[in-house]
Design a protein around this motif. Structure first.
Motif, PDB file in Angstrom:
ATOM      1  N   ILE A 284      17.153 -34.721  35.323  1.00  0.00           N
ATOM      2  CA  ILE A 284      17.757 -33.450  35.743  1.00  0.00           C
ATOM      3  C   ILE A 284      16.674 -32.415  36.034  1.00  0.00           C
ATOM      4  CG2 ILE A 284      19.157 -31.512  34.914  1.00  0.00           C
ATOM      5  CD1 ILE A 284      20.927 -33.610  33.486  1.00  0.00           C
ATOM      6  N   LEU A 285      15.645 -32.358  35.196  1.00  0.00           N
ATOM      7  CA  LEU A 285      14.548 -31.410  35.427  1.00  0.00           C
ATOM      8  C   LEU A 285      13.818 -31.696  36.739  1.00  0.00           C
ATOM      9  CD1 LEU A 285      13.012 -30.902  31.874  1.00  0.00           C
ATOM     10  CD2 LEU A 285      14.269 -29.253  33.260  1.00  0.00           C
ATOM     11  N   ILE A 286      13.612 -32.970  37.041  1.00  0.00           N
ATOM     12  CA  ILE A 286      12.943 -33.338  38.298  1.00  0.00           C
ATOM     13  C   ILE A 286      13.796 -32.904  39.488  1.00  0.00           C
ATOM     14  CG2 ILE A 286      12.291 -35.305  39.752  1.00  0.00           C
ATOM     15  CD1 ILE A 286      11.310 -36.681  37.164  1.00  0.00           C
ATOM     16  N   ILE A 287      15.088 -33.169  39.429  1.00  0.00           N
ATOM     17  CA  ILE A 287      15.976 -32.782  40.532  1.00  0.00           C
ATOM     18  C   ILE A 287      16.014 -31.267  40.687  1.00  0.00           C
ATOM     19  CG2 ILE A 287      18.391 -32.738  41.299  1.00  0.00           C
ATOM     20  CD1 ILE A 287      18.638 -35.584  40.139  1.00  0.00           C
ATOM     21  N   ILE A 288      16.108 -30.554  39.579  1.00  0.00           N
ATOM     22  CA  ILE A 288      16.148 -29.085  39.628  1.00  0.00           C
ATOM     23  C   ILE A 288      14.846 -28.533  40.201  1.00  0.00           C
ATOM     24  CG2 ILE A 288      16.145 -26.996  38.187  1.00  0.00           C
ATOM     25  CD1 ILE A 288      18.246 -28.391  36.423  1.00  0.00           C
ATOM     26  N   THR A 289      13.722 -29.077  39.763  1.00  0.00           N
ATOM     27  CA  THR A 289      12.424 -28.603  40.244  1.00  0.00           C
ATOM     28  C   THR A 289      12.258 -28.848  41.741  1.00  0.00           C
ATOM     29  OG1 THR A 289      11.436 -29.026  38.074  1.00  0.00           O
ATOM     30  CG2 THR A 289       9.938 -28.782  39.932  1.00  0.00           C
TER      31      THR A 289
END
Length: 170
Positions: A7-12
């Motif tokens: 999720i953090l990778i997608i958000i970033t």
């Protein structure tokens, strides 16, 4: 834990896409502000016979960020440091350029404009300003075209790139 990282990778990646899209959408706005600023500078110089430093201070209060900083620093260099108009403009461009969303072609147009500042009589100065305006209008049309063409795509690519990274990691 894996899902949190995904999720953090997608958000970033999505955030990066939105930031790049913001730069694309800011370029036509900043070009419009520059055109307004240069036209107002022309009016102050040619019709109002206002000194360059004073006209630039007025403009810096009327224009939006980051174009206002260009005129503010230009006025500061003219007033306090006693620089020539050409040198003051060049230094102001150098200091504020990284804050803009403009391209190298616009920088060259503005550099050429700065080289003529204070070098000619009013009629010649007015002709140089009109030439600069023609160039900036052309660049603004291109910037609007690019905004229409690429803004949504860059946003989507940010998200999709993040999704691709997550898929490859899993």
């Amino acid at each position: 834990m894996k899902w949190l990282g995904a999720i953090l990778i997608i958000i970033t990646c999505t955030w990066i896409g939105f930031e790049l899209a913001k730069r694309i959408s800011n370029r036509p706005k900043q070009l419009r502000q520059l055109k307004v600023g240069i036209q107002a500078l022309e009016a102050e110089m040619v019709y109002g016979l206002t000194p360059l430093a004073e006209a630039s201070v007025r403009l810096s209060k009327q224009l939006g960020y980051p174009v206002n900083l260009l005129f503010e620093r230009f006025a500061h260099k003219l007033e306090l440091k006693g620089e020539s108009a050409h040198v003051a403009w060049e230094q102001s461009l150098e200091e504020t350029w990284s804050l803009t969303s403009l391209l190298k072609s616009e920088r060259e147009i503005l550099r050429q404009f700065g080289q003529t500042l204070g070098q000619h009589d009013r009629d010649q100065q007015q002709k140089q300003i009109k030439l600069t305006m023609v160039h900036l209008e052309r660049e603004e049309a291109e910037a609007r075209d690019n905004q229409i063409r690429y803004e949504k795509m860059v946003k989507s690519l940010g998200f999709l790139f993040g999704l691709l990274i997550v898929i490859l990691m899993i």
